[in-house]
Scaffold this active site. Structure first.
Site, mmCIF file in Angstrom:
data_model
loop_
_atom_site.group_PDB
_atom_site.id
_atom_site.type_symbol
_atom_site.label_atom_id
_atom_site.label_comp_id
_atom_site.label_asym_id
_atom_site.label_seq_id
_atom_site.Cartn_x
_atom_site.Cartn_y
_atom_site.Cartn_z
ATOM 1 N N SER A 160 0.862 -1.187 0.000
ATOM 2 C CA SER A 160 0.000 0.000 0.000
ATOM 3 C C SER A 160 0.894 1.231 0.000
ATOM 4 O O SER A 160 2.070 1.143 0.394
ATOM 5 C CB SER A 160 -0.858 -0.010 1.272
ATOM 6 O OG SER A 160 -1.504 1.220 1.448
ATOM 7 N N TYR A 215 -1.798 -0.368 10.528
ATOM 8 C CA TYR A 215 -1.842 -0.768 9.107
ATOM 9 C C TYR A 215 -0.549 -0.333 8.414
ATOM 10 O O TYR A 215 0.064 -1.115 7.677
ATOM 11 C CB TYR A 215 -3.066 -0.126 8.449
ATOM 12 C CG TYR A 215 -3.285 -0.517 6.996
ATOM 13 C CD1 TYR A 215 -3.631 -1.819 6.641
ATOM 14 C CD2 TYR A 215 -3.166 0.429 5.978
ATOM 15 C CE1 TYR A 215 -3.850 -2.169 5.304
ATOM 16 C CE2 TYR A 215 -3.382 0.087 4.642
ATOM 17 C CZ TYR A 215 -3.719 -1.211 4.315
ATOM 18 O OH TYR A 215 -3.931 -1.555 2.988
HETATM 19 P P1 NAP Z 1 -11.043 -6.501 0.484
HETATM 20 O O1 NAP Z 1 -12.050 -6.172 -0.552
HETATM 21 O O2 NAP Z 1 -11.364 -6.287 1.910
HETATM 22 O O3 NAP Z 1 -10.553 -8.007 0.271
HETATM 23 C C1 NAP Z 1 -9.617 -8.578 1.135
HETATM 24 C C2 NAP Z 1 -9.396 -10.013 0.708
HETATM 25 O O4 NAP Z 1 -8.461 -10.593 1.624
HETATM 26 C C3 NAP Z 1 -10.666 -10.818 0.771
HETATM 27 O O5 NAP Z 1 -10.718 -11.712 -0.325
HETATM 28 C C4 NAP Z 1 -10.523 -11.587 2.083
HETATM 29 O O6 NAP Z 1 -11.239 -12.815 1.986
HETATM 30 C C5 NAP Z 1 -9.010 -11.807 2.111
HETATM 31 N N1 NAP Z 1 -8.512 -12.104 3.456
HETATM 32 C C6 NAP Z 1 -8.623 -11.357 4.574
HETATM 33 N N2 NAP Z 1 -8.066 -12.001 5.617
HETATM 34 C C7 NAP Z 1 -7.599 -13.185 5.137
HETATM 35 C C8 NAP Z 1 -6.939 -14.295 5.714
HETATM 36 N N3 NAP Z 1 -6.645 -14.329 7.015
HETATM 37 N N4 NAP Z 1 -6.599 -15.333 4.925
HETATM 38 C C9 NAP Z 1 -6.892 -15.320 3.594
HETATM 39 N N5 NAP Z 1 -7.518 -14.302 2.984
HETATM 40 C C10 NAP Z 1 -7.879 -13.254 3.755
HETATM 41 O O7 NAP Z 1 -9.694 -5.695 0.235
HETATM 42 P P2 NAP Z 1 -9.008 -5.100 -1.082
HETATM 43 O O8 NAP Z 1 -9.260 -3.646 -1.081
HETATM 44 O O9 NAP Z 1 -9.304 -5.919 -2.270
HETATM 45 O O10 NAP Z 1 -7.485 -5.286 -0.619
HETATM 46 C C11 NAP Z 1 -6.631 -6.291 -1.109
HETATM 47 C C12 NAP Z 1 -5.207 -5.953 -0.677
HETATM 48 O O11 NAP Z 1 -4.864 -4.653 -1.163
HETATM 49 C C13 NAP Z 1 -4.992 -5.891 0.831
HETATM 50 O O12 NAP Z 1 -3.734 -6.411 1.154
HETATM 51 C C14 NAP Z 1 -5.053 -4.410 1.134
HETATM 52 O O13 NAP Z 1 -4.354 -4.079 2.313
HETATM 53 C C15 NAP Z 1 -4.381 -3.862 -0.101
HETATM 54 N N6 NAP Z 1 -4.711 -2.473 -0.385
HETATM 55 C C16 NAP Z 1 -6.005 -2.048 -0.476
HETATM 56 C C17 NAP Z 1 -6.281 -0.714 -0.737
HETATM 57 C C18 NAP Z 1 -7.680 -0.182 -0.838
HETATM 58 O O14 NAP Z 1 -7.844 1.046 -0.887
HETATM 59 N N7 NAP Z 1 -8.700 -0.991 -0.917
HETATM 60 C C19 NAP Z 1 -5.215 0.188 -0.900
HETATM 61 C C20 NAP Z 1 -3.906 -0.279 -0.808
HETATM 62 C C21 NAP Z 1 -3.672 -1.606 -0.548
HETATM 63 P P3 NAP Z 1 -11.859 -13.623 3.247
HETATM 64 O O15 NAP Z 1 -12.437 -12.600 4.173
HETATM 65 O O16 NAP Z 1 -12.854 -14.535 2.610
HETATM 66 O O17 NAP Z 1 -10.703 -14.367 3.820
#
Ligand code: NAP
Length: 253
Positions: A141, A154
Site C-alpha cells: 500500500s 496498518y
Molecule cells: P477486500 O475487498 O477487503 O478483500 C480482502 C481479501 O483478503 C478478501 O478476499 C478476504 O477474503 C481476504 N482475506 C482477509 N483475511 C484473510 C486471511 N486471514 N486469509 C486469507 N484471505 C484473507 O480488500 P481489497 O481492497 O481488495 O485489498 C486487497 C489488498 O490490497 C490488501 O492487502 C489491502 O491491504 C491492499 N490495499 C487495499 C487498498 C484499498 O484502498 N482498498 C489500498 C492499498 C492496498 P476472506 O475474508 O474470505 O478471507
C-alpha cells in the site's frame, strides 16, 4: 497470451483487488488458484473465470495459519502443477488513534498483512527456486511507504511487507525468482467502502464528503480501480522481458 502454461496463486482472491488480479492473470493464460477464507466467494470468482474460458480453482485458506498455508501449497500443486506466480494480496485495514489501538488489533493486522505474506512466500519459493523461475508480487500500500494519522498499525504492517519484499528480493537476486510489491492508494473495493463508512460515522460527514476528505488527505484525485492494480501486478509477472526485482510500484491515481 503472456502467461500461457503458467500457474498463479492469488491470496485474498474472493473479491476486490485479488479477484481483479485473478481475472487479469487468467485472461493472460495462467491457470489461477484463488484462495481466501470464504470458500463460496472464491468459488464464485473461479467459476466466473471458467465461464469466460479461463482456468481457475478455488481453495480455502487462512494465510495467518501455517497449516492452512501448507494445505494451500499442496492443493495448488496437485496434479503436478508448478507454481510460477504468487500474489500475496490477502490483507485487512485498520484505523484508530494510537491510544485506542489494542495489542489484539496490532497482532491481527500484522498476522494477515505481514505474517501471511511471509508464510505464503516461504511455502512457495522452494518450488520456484528448483525451476529457477518465479514471480512473487506482494500487495502492500502507499501506507507501506509513508505514514499518516490514525493508521499506525496498518502502516507498520505494510512497511513490514515492503521491507520483507526488498530483503527477499536481495536474497533471490540472480535465481530467476523475483519479489516485488505494488503500493496502491485508495482503491474502489469493499475495504475502502468500509473505511469511508467508519470515517462518516466518526466525523458526522456524509459518505461522499468523507471519501472526498480521504482522497484529499492522500493527494488522490479519484479512487483507483481494482483493474488498474491488476495491470500493475501483471507487469511484474511478465516473464517475457527483464523483470524488476525488489521494487515497490506506487499506483497513486
Ligand atoms: P477486500 O475487498 O477487503 O478483500 C480482502 C481479501 O483478503 C478478501 O478476499 C478476504 O477474503 C481476504 N482475506 C482477509 N483475511 C484473510 C486471511 N486471514 N486469509 C486469507 N484471505 C484473507 O480488500 P481489497 O481492497 O481488495 O485489498 C486487497 C489488498 O490490497 C490488501 O492487502 C489491502 O491491504 C491492499 N490495499 C487495499 C487498498 C484499498 O484502498 N482498498 C489500498 C492499498 C492496498 P476472506 O475474508 O474470505 O478471507
Amino acid at each position: 497470451m503472456k502467461l500461457a502454461g503458467m500457474t498463479a496463486v492469488i491470496t485474498g482472491g474472493g473479491r476486490g483487488i485479488g479477484a481483479a488480479v485473478a481475472r487479469e492473470l487468467a485472461a493472460e493464460g495462467a491457470a489461477v488458484v484463488v484462495a481466501a477464507r470464504d470458500l463460496d466467494r472464491v468459488k464464485t470468482v473461479a467459476e466466473s473465470i471458467e465461464r469466460s474460458g479461463g482456468k481457475a480453482r478455488a481453495v480455502r485458506c487462512d494465510v495467518t495459519d501455517p497449516s492452512s498455508v501448507h494445505a494451500l501449497a499442496s492443493a495448488a500443486s496437485r496434479q503436478g502443477a508448478a507454481i510460477d506466480i504468487l500474489i500475496n494480496n490477502a490483507g485487512m485495514a485498520h484505523s484508530a488513534p494510537l491510544q485506542k489501538i489494542t495489542l489484539e488489533d496490532w497482532q491481527r493486522v500484522f498476522a494477515v498483512n505481514a505474517t501471511g505474506t511471509f508464510l505464503c512466500t516461504q511455502a512457495f519459493v522452494p518450488g520456484m527456486l528448483e525451476r529457477k523461475r518465479g514471480s512473487i508480487v506482494n500487495v502492500a500500500s502507499v501506507a507501506g511507504l509513508v505514514g499518516a494519522r490514525y493508521i499506525a498499525v496498518y502502516a507498520a504492517a505494510k512497511h513490514a511487507v515492503i521491507g520483507f519484499t526488498r530483503s527477499v528480493a536481495a536474497e533471490l537476486e540472480g535465481t530467476g525468482v523475483t519479489c516485488n510489491a505494488v503500493c496502491p492508494g485508495f482503491v474502489d473495493t469493499d475495504m475502502t467502502k468500509e473505511s469511508v463508512a467508519r470515517v462518516a460515522v466518526k466525523t458526522g460527514k456524509s459518505p461522499d464528503a468523507a471519501l472526498a476528505a480521504m482522497l484529499a488527505s492522500s493527494s488522490q484525485r479519484r479512487l483507483i480501480t481494482p483493474d488498474e492494480v491488476a495491470h500493475a501486478v501483471l507487469a511484474l509477472c511478465d516473464f517475457s522481458g527483464q523483470r524488476p526485482n525488489g521494487t515497490a510500484v506506487t499506483i497513486a491515481g
